[in-house]
Design a protein around this motif. Structure first.
Motif, short mmCIF file in Angstrom:
data_model
loop_
_atom_site.label_atom_id
_atom_site.label_comp_id
_atom_site.label_asym_id
_atom_site.label_seq_id
_atom_site.Cartn_x
_atom_site.Cartn_y
_atom_site.Cartn_z
N LYS A 1 8.56 9.03 -0.51
CA LYS A 1 7.67 7.95 -0.11
C LYS A 1 6.53 8.50 0.73
CE LYS A 1 7.54 3.60 2.41
NZ LYS A 1 8.22 2.71 3.33
N THR A 2 6.83 9.42 1.62
CA THR A 2 5.81 10.03 2.47
C THR A 2 4.80 10.80 1.62
OG1 THR A 2 7.46 10.26 4.21
CG2 THR A 2 5.45 11.52 4.47
N GLU B 1 2.60 8.31 -0.16
CA GLU B 1 1.63 7.72 0.77
C GLU B 1 0.50 8.70 1.06
OE1 GLU B 1 4.02 6.56 4.08
OE2 GLU B 1 4.46 4.59 3.24
N GLN B 2 0.83 9.97 1.25
CA GLN B 2 -0.19 10.98 1.52
C GLN B 2 -1.12 11.14 0.33
OE1 GLN B 2 2.12 14.41 2.57
NE2 GLN B 2 2.34 13.79 4.73
N GLU C 1 -3.40 8.15 0.23
CA GLU C 1 -4.44 8.25 1.26
C GLU C 1 -5.55 9.19 0.81
OE1 GLU C 1 -2.82 9.26 5.08
OE2 GLU C 1 -1.49 7.52 5.09
#
Length: 145
Positions: free
Chosen positions: A10-11, A14-15, A18
């Motif tokens: 998930k991280t 998200e990165q 972004e």
């Protein structure tokens, strides 16, 4: 261990999102940046269209050249795009198609009006040149018998 993998996946997602958003200058709805206290978007887009299809070829070339478009864009801080298709005088555009025009876009209303003023100035300048220049019609040195 699966929750650790889910969090890291998930991280990572998200990165990547972004990075993509930053590349495209996109502000997701969940971000607080770019919004005022009421949660309304503060960024507006201003657009204007200027039809150039019916002007003489010399005037159209002048305002649609890469150099002229780059100069006007730099001066006015607006994006200018040539759109549509050229149709000779007296012919109407086909269904779903538009006559040749310039699309002027910016986040600033002043930039759009500056670009439009500069384009109209260039067109008028070119029209004045065409008016004052001498074009003899079918006058040649020789005659065809």
């Amino acid at each position: 261990m699966t929750s650790q993998q889910t969090i890291s996946a998930k991280t990572v997602a998200e990165q990547l999102a972004e990075k993509l958003n930053a590349k495209l200058n996109y502000q997701p709805k969940g971000d607080e940046d770019g919004k005022d206290e009421d949660g309304l978007e503060t960024l507006k887009k201003y657009e204007e269209e200027l039809e150039i299809n019916d002007f003489p070829q010399q005037a159209r070339w002048r305002v649609t050249s890469k150099e002229a478009l780059a100069q006007i864009s730099e001066y006015s801080e607006a994006g200018i795009t040539v759109r549509g298709t050229f149709y000779p005088t007296g012919k109407d555009a086909k269904d779903g198609d538009r006559k040749l025009y310039l699309a002027i876009e910016s986040t600033n209303e002043l930039a759009v009006s500056k670009a439009k003023a500069e384009i109209t100035r260039l067109i008028k300048e070119e029209l004045m040149k065409l008016q004052t220049s001498y074009h003899p019609s079918n006058r040649g040195r020789y005659k065809v018998l």
